[in-house]
Design an enzyme around this catalytic site. Sequence first.
Site, PDB file in Angstrom:
ATOM      1  CG  ASP A  89      -2.040   0.986   1.094  1.00  0.00           C
ATOM      2  OD1 ASP A  89      -3.213   0.568   1.119  1.00  0.00           O
ATOM      3  OD2 ASP A  89      -1.760   2.212   0.968  1.00  0.00           O
ATOM      4  CB  ILE A  90       1.090   4.019  -2.392  1.00  0.00           C
ATOM      5  CG1 ILE A  90       2.264   4.740  -2.996  1.00  0.00           C
ATOM      6  CG2 ILE A  90      -0.100   4.931  -2.280  1.00  0.00           C
ATOM      7  CD1 ILE A  90       2.010   5.196  -4.426  1.00  0.00           C
ATOM      8  CG  HIS A 148      -6.672  -2.418   3.431  1.00  0.00           C
ATOM      9  ND1 HIS A 148      -5.961  -1.284   3.114  1.00  0.00           N
ATOM     10  CD2 HIS A 148      -7.902  -2.239   2.879  1.00  0.00           C
ATOM     11  CE1 HIS A 148      -6.718  -0.453   2.417  1.00  0.00           C
ATOM     12  NE2 HIS A 148      -7.911  -1.012   2.259  1.00  0.00           N
ATOM     13  CG  HIS A 167      -8.626  -3.014  -2.121  1.00  0.00           C
ATOM     14  ND1 HIS A 167      -9.541  -2.341  -2.903  1.00  0.00           N
ATOM     15  CD2 HIS A 167      -8.450  -2.260  -1.015  1.00  0.00           C
ATOM     16  CE1 HIS A 167      -9.888  -1.216  -2.293  1.00  0.00           C
ATOM     17  NE2 HIS A 167      -9.249  -1.141  -1.141  1.00  0.00           N
ATOM     18  CD  GLN A 186     -14.649  -0.618  -2.961  1.00  0.00           C
ATOM     19  OE1 GLN A 186     -15.853  -0.817  -2.798  1.00  0.00           O
ATOM     20  NE2 GLN A 186     -13.931  -1.301  -3.830  1.00  0.00           N
TER      21      GLN A 186
HETATM   22  P1  5GP Z   1      -9.827   1.571   0.295  1.00  0.00           P
HETATM   23  O1  5GP Z   1     -10.418   1.630  -1.078  1.00  0.00           O
HETATM   24  O2  5GP Z   1      -9.897   0.216   0.922  1.00  0.00           O
HETATM   25  O3  5GP Z   1     -10.366   2.633   1.203  1.00  0.00           O
HETATM   26  O4  5GP Z   1      -8.285   1.923   0.204  1.00  0.00           O
HETATM   27  C1  5GP Z   1      -7.545   1.974  -0.968  1.00  0.00           C
HETATM   28  C2  5GP Z   1      -6.092   1.823  -0.595  1.00  0.00           C
HETATM   29  O5  5GP Z   1      -5.321   1.903  -1.770  1.00  0.00           O
HETATM   30  C3  5GP Z   1      -5.561   2.886   0.376  1.00  0.00           C
HETATM   31  O6  5GP Z   1      -5.006   2.260   1.519  1.00  0.00           O
HETATM   32  C4  5GP Z   1      -4.499   3.618  -0.444  1.00  0.00           C
HETATM   33  O7  5GP Z   1      -3.390   3.995   0.332  1.00  0.00           O
HETATM   34  C5  5GP Z   1      -4.145   2.610  -1.498  1.00  0.00           C
HETATM   35  N1  5GP Z   1      -3.731   3.201  -2.763  1.00  0.00           N
HETATM   36  C6  5GP Z   1      -4.369   4.204  -3.429  1.00  0.00           C
HETATM   37  N2  5GP Z   1      -3.725   4.484  -4.583  1.00  0.00           N
HETATM   38  C7  5GP Z   1      -2.670   3.624  -4.648  1.00  0.00           C
HETATM   39  C8  5GP Z   1      -1.631   3.439  -5.613  1.00  0.00           C
HETATM   40  O8  5GP Z   1      -1.545   4.102  -6.643  1.00  0.00           O
HETATM   41  N3  5GP Z   1      -0.721   2.468  -5.336  1.00  0.00           N
HETATM   42  C9  5GP Z   1      -0.769   1.707  -4.211  1.00  0.00           C
HETATM   43  N4  5GP Z   1       0.186   0.797  -4.044  1.00  0.00           N
HETATM   44  N5  5GP Z   1      -1.742   1.865  -3.276  1.00  0.00           N
HETATM   45  C10 5GP Z   1      -2.673   2.817  -3.492  1.00  0.00           C
END
Ligand code: 5GP
Length: 138
Positions: free
Chosen positions: A33-34, A104, A102, A96
């Site tokens: 995660d970035i 985590h 995805h 989301q």
């Molecule tokens: P969620 O959709 O579950 O809320 O979180 C999306 C996750 O994707 C976040 O933890 C965010 O840090 C991660 N994320 C968003 N954009 C990127 C990206 O371009 N690369 C990576 N490796 N992670 C990302």
Amino acid sequence: MAYDTDNIFAKILRGEIPSEKLYEDEDTYVFMDIMPRADGHCLVIPKTPCRNMLDATPAQLSACLNTVQKMGHAVMKAFDAEGVTVQQFNEAAGGQEVFHLHYHVLPRHEGVGLRPPGTMADFDVLKAQADKIRAALA
Ligand code: 5GP
């Protein structure tokens, strides 16, 4: 809601955006995660499209959870962690932000909270942490 083929994880799967890859098999892909909320925070995704748990097939869910378990063991070993947190959000109201299923996977230590979301990782640090996880998988 329809699957958007231009979401960021679809671009990662197509190699259009770089990612710090940890593992892949026929059905799943895993990368750092970035904006990690814990050291070793990684994401498990299916290689085939679906928005989230709500439209995923049993095969996608099962493949992801098998890989989540594998990565749970790996991140615990890599970071000498005592536990692991798995998070999965569905639709904007469910938290989301990226609309490709995805999970985590976050290694945890007793008494240490998750960091707040939204802080970009230092890429050298992220790569060093990824090296530890890849070594734990080997
Ligand atoms: P969620 O959709 O579950 O809320 O979180 C999306 C996750 O994707 C976040 O933890 C965010 O840090 C991660 N994320 C968003 N954009 C990127 C990206 O371009 N690369 C990576 N490796 N992670 C990302």
